[in-house]
Design an enzyme around this catalytic site. Sequence first.
Site, PDB file in Angstrom:
ATOM      1  N   LYS A  52      49.589 -15.791  63.703  1.00  0.00           N
ATOM      2  CA  LYS A  52      48.830 -16.919  63.152  1.00  0.00           C
ATOM      3  C   LYS A  52      49.734 -17.740  62.234  1.00  0.00           C
ATOM      4  O   LYS A  52      49.721 -18.972  62.274  1.00  0.00           O
ATOM      5  CB  LYS A  52      47.588 -16.408  62.407  1.00  0.00           C
ATOM      6  CG  LYS A  52      46.525 -15.882  63.364  1.00  0.00           C
ATOM      7  CD  LYS A  52      45.339 -15.204  62.704  1.00  0.00           C
ATOM      8  CE  LYS A  52      44.387 -14.666  63.777  1.00  0.00           C
ATOM      9  NZ  LYS A  52      43.237 -13.915  63.284  1.00  0.00           N
ATOM     10  N   GLN A  96      40.815 -11.248  57.986  1.00  0.00           N
ATOM     11  CA  GLN A  96      41.249 -10.588  59.228  1.00  0.00           C
ATOM     12  C   GLN A  96      40.470  -9.280  59.400  1.00  0.00           C
ATOM     13  O   GLN A  96      40.411  -8.456  58.488  1.00  0.00           O
ATOM     14  CB  GLN A  96      42.767 -10.324  59.173  1.00  0.00           C
ATOM     15  CG  GLN A  96      43.350  -9.743  60.439  1.00  0.00           C
ATOM     16  CD  GLN A  96      43.247 -10.678  61.658  1.00  0.00           C
ATOM     17  OE1 GLN A  96      43.348 -11.896  61.538  1.00  0.00           O
ATOM     18  NE2 GLN A  96      43.035 -10.107  62.827  1.00  0.00           N
ATOM     19  N   ASP A 119      37.053 -19.219  61.069  1.00  0.00           N
ATOM     20  CA  ASP A 119      36.757 -18.305  62.174  1.00  0.00           C
ATOM     21  C   ASP A 119      35.394 -18.566  62.807  1.00  0.00           C
ATOM     22  O   ASP A 119      35.092 -18.010  63.858  1.00  0.00           O
ATOM     23  CB  ASP A 119      36.730 -16.864  61.642  1.00  0.00           C
ATOM     24  CG  ASP A 119      38.014 -16.111  61.959  1.00  0.00           C
ATOM     25  OD1 ASP A 119      38.676 -16.435  62.963  1.00  0.00           O
ATOM     26  OD2 ASP A 119      38.335 -15.177  61.196  1.00  0.00           O
TER      27      ASP A 119
HETATM   28  N1  GUN Z   1      40.194  -9.473  64.536  1.00  0.00           N
HETATM   29  C1  GUN Z   1      40.246  -9.588  65.883  1.00  0.00           C
HETATM   30  N2  GUN Z   1      40.016 -10.867  66.261  1.00  0.00           N
HETATM   31  C2  GUN Z   1      39.818 -11.572  65.133  1.00  0.00           C
HETATM   32  C3  GUN Z   1      39.540 -12.947  64.875  1.00  0.00           C
HETATM   33  O1  GUN Z   1      39.414 -13.803  65.778  1.00  0.00           O
HETATM   34  N3  GUN Z   1      39.412 -13.265  63.566  1.00  0.00           N
HETATM   35  C4  GUN Z   1      39.508 -12.360  62.564  1.00  0.00           C
HETATM   36  N4  GUN Z   1      39.350 -12.773  61.306  1.00  0.00           N
HETATM   37  N5  GUN Z   1      39.761 -11.087  62.772  1.00  0.00           N
HETATM   38  C5  GUN Z   1      39.911 -10.695  64.046  1.00  0.00           C
END
Ligand code: GUN
Length: 280
Positions: A52, A96, A119
């Site tokens: 990211k 996350q 998100d």
């Molecule tokens: N863990 C797995 N996929 C995601 C996601 O799209 N966002 C977040 N914050 N955590 C994750």
Amino acid sequence: MIILDGFGVANERNKKLNQHILEHIQKGNRRPHLSIILIGENPASLSYVKGKGKACEVAGIDHKLHHLPDDVTFNEVLSLIQSLNKNPNVDGMILQLPIPKHLDENTLIDAISKDKDADGFHVINQGNLYQKKPTIQPATPKGIMTLLAHYNISISGLDAVIVGRSNIVGFPVARLLMDQGATITVCHRQTKDLASHTRKADLLVVASGKPHLVTKDMIKPGAIIIDVGVNRVDGKLVGDVDFEGAKEVASYITPVPRGVGPMTINALLENTYELYLKHI
Ligand code: GUN
């Protein structure tokens, strides 16, 4: 059979996003900012967060990693979220997942301002999605829809089978596919005969977290296969679908890695940009 090149499509979109951001900077605006909260040392999460950050650099989005220890208290995480909510230079933030069990995930997600929820996990944003109102869409479902649209794959009338019912993938992707005219079946742990459903799928989305759960014999010839899984097996990344077998019968298929993962990150950056436009 066509391999859906999530990596290439995402890279192209991240570069386009960078051009839009540069135009804002030339007008004297600040850069967009994404804050990433990571708790603990989960190796998959560490790797996602790194991806990211790298993509933010391609797109020209400022980003900050707030890396907290495993034993952080609920109140410590909450006060970080509250201070990011108040910070006028922060456009978006993500927590996350997964987070350690002693922390209440839903309460922390809903503590994130809905206007900084990059998100799209906040209860209001999810509610808007289910009511078909404009909203910030969850990154993985949004990335999948963008990838299908990029390849001009028409969803209307397809029998779509989704394996997995999570709030972050299975459930929202069902909503988005249904909105585009697919007939939906959602399978999960209690599904009696998984293969009997997957064999009927024109479009199969697999987000089960189980390496190679879906094999060639479970796939209808000509099906479109979207593999959301990222599993480390013997030091190698593999999906929830047995790619080598599946590619012999599928019409389109996402690889792992370089399929859905980069599209998820691109969707996160596009969400951050959308929030930024509202803030500047
Ligand atoms: N863990 C797995 N996929 C995601 C996601 O799209 N966002 C977040 N914050 N955590 C994750």
